[in-house]
Design a protein around this motif. Sequence first.
Motif, mmCIF file in Angstrom:
data_model
loop_
_atom_site.group_PDB
_atom_site.id
_atom_site.type_symbol
_atom_site.label_atom_id
_atom_site.label_comp_id
_atom_site.label_asym_id
_atom_site.label_seq_id
_atom_site.Cartn_x
_atom_site.Cartn_y
_atom_site.Cartn_z
ATOM 1 N N ARG A 122 0.820 -1.216 0.000
ATOM 2 C CA ARG A 122 0.000 0.000 0.000
ATOM 3 C C ARG A 122 0.855 1.268 0.000
ATOM 4 O O ARG A 122 0.611 2.200 -0.764
ATOM 5 N N THR A 157 2.400 5.564 -4.101
ATOM 6 C CA THR A 157 2.678 6.922 -4.596
ATOM 7 C C THR A 157 3.987 6.959 -5.384
ATOM 8 O O THR A 157 4.041 7.476 -6.503
ATOM 9 N N LYS A 194 -3.164 13.752 -10.249
ATOM 10 C CA LYS A 194 -3.532 13.141 -8.960
ATOM 11 C C LYS A 194 -4.783 13.821 -8.446
ATOM 12 O O LYS A 194 -4.782 15.022 -8.222
ATOM 13 N N HIS A 221 -5.798 16.189 0.570
ATOM 14 C CA HIS A 221 -4.594 16.850 0.050
ATOM 15 C C HIS A 221 -4.749 18.358 -0.055
ATOM 16 O O HIS A 221 -3.767 19.065 -0.230
HETATM 17 C C1 MLT Z 1 -1.506 8.318 0.463
HETATM 18 O O1 MLT Z 1 -2.570 7.994 0.986
HETATM 19 O O2 MLT Z 1 -0.598 7.507 0.278
HETATM 20 C C2 MLT Z 1 -1.286 9.745 0.151
HETATM 21 O O3 MLT Z 1 -2.433 10.510 0.247
HETATM 22 C C3 MLT Z 1 -0.433 10.023 -1.042
HETATM 23 C C4 MLT Z 1 -1.027 9.902 -2.401
HETATM 24 O O4 MLT Z 1 -2.228 10.067 -2.596
HETATM 25 O O5 MLT Z 1 -0.282 9.679 -3.366
#
Ligand code: MLT
Length: 448
Positions: free
Chosen positions: A317, A321, A332, A406
């Motif tokens: 998980r 990213t 994104k 975000h």
């Molecule tokens: C995540 O949950 O890993 C972060 O919000 C980063 C992302 O969305 O890339």
Amino acid sequence: MIAGLQAVVGTEHVLLDDDVKASYETDWTGRFTGRASCVVRPGTTEQVAAVLRLCTAAGAKVVVQGGNTGLVGGGVPAGGEVLLSLARLDVLGEVDLASAQVTAGAGVTLADLQGHARAVNLDVGVDLAARDSATVGGLVATNAGGIRVLRYGSMRAQVVGLEAVLADGSVLSRMAGLAKDGTGYDLAGLIAGSEGTLAVVTAVRLKLWPRLRARAVALLAMDSTEAAVALLPGLRASLPSLSAAELFYAEGLALVRKHGGLPAPFPVEHGAYLLLECADLTDPVEQLAAAVSEASGLVDATVATDAAGQRALWAYRETHTESIGAEGVPVKLDVSVPTSRLPALVAALAPTVQGVCPAARLVVFGHVNEGNLHVNVLDTGELHDEVTDAVLNLVASLDGSISSEHGVGRAKVGWLQLSRSATEIAAMQAVKRAFDPAGTLNPGVLLP
Ligand code: MLT
Ligand code: ZN
């Protein structure tokens, strides 16, 4: 103004050289970039106040930056602003055990704060993959979420006190950490999530939680998003120790395996994957294993019993990213819908994106309990705005939010009206004018 800034923070903390400024001028995605007139690195709240007084008097615009791990362009310049870096405000106070609170400077990283709290058997309520670089000020300014929201809430919920500097240099400070305080507007709560548009957060007082050392992690496989969402009520009811529930799909799994050299978690591919973590004072492995064995709709599952196995499952998980980033610069989109509507959103995403950009590749993952999906779209070419528009309109049609954790930043400012009414936007603009009448702070971020 530059001479004034140098007099306040020292010549070595006013960066003017293009090569030296460069690492501050592009955000983590690589998508948002602009030149700053200079980068200023104050070391104290008083210096932040003096810098803002100088900038406002000179009519300069200021963009505020913490660890530069943002993903929506909110902490990098559009062009010509003074970039105010809070990285040097990294003082961590002693943990106040009586109240289970700590005061942290805006530039303290989340990882340092976690280590500090854990040393006295406490912990921070928010955790996320960018913990080594993300800083407390930025986490508060964006009301960051992450992987523990289902248990402890977002960053705003951790804040019991805040110190911030207004654009005119006045310092707003409420740091006593009163758990009950019925004296009117919650200014700290308002500044949390304001994305640097109202004030510059210089320090925060945070509530801490008991450290739960005993952990258990499971990775579940199922046929569909519906099956994953259907598991949630039973998991929440049978697992009071549940502290993370993270969703991903085969496309993301393939990418993290490709870039991280990870083995397949199961012999065959499945429609959806759910990573669960429980945290408790005593070992929650049996609780979790029992809940998994009673859960309906699973087609496969694995439970990690030791720390190495848990890290290995989390890697599927947490490396999403960087693995997506290794494929190219994605669009994104961090969105949320009511959790019951998550299956409808997931089902509609591929046709919606392909309808405007047939070549696009979609990689989706997220925080299932909050209905929060990270929609990453690769290979969009020149069509990022069309893709953004299509996805955010889809989200709005499902009563969702165009930004879950975000922030709006520069990336989604043109779509704010999909999530906020004209009355709400007018009220937010009035608040902005009250805090920052000259419009010094983070212009072009959050508000149209
Ligand atoms: C995540 O949950 O890993 C972060 O919000 C980063 C992302 O969305 O890339
Ligand atoms: Zn996330």
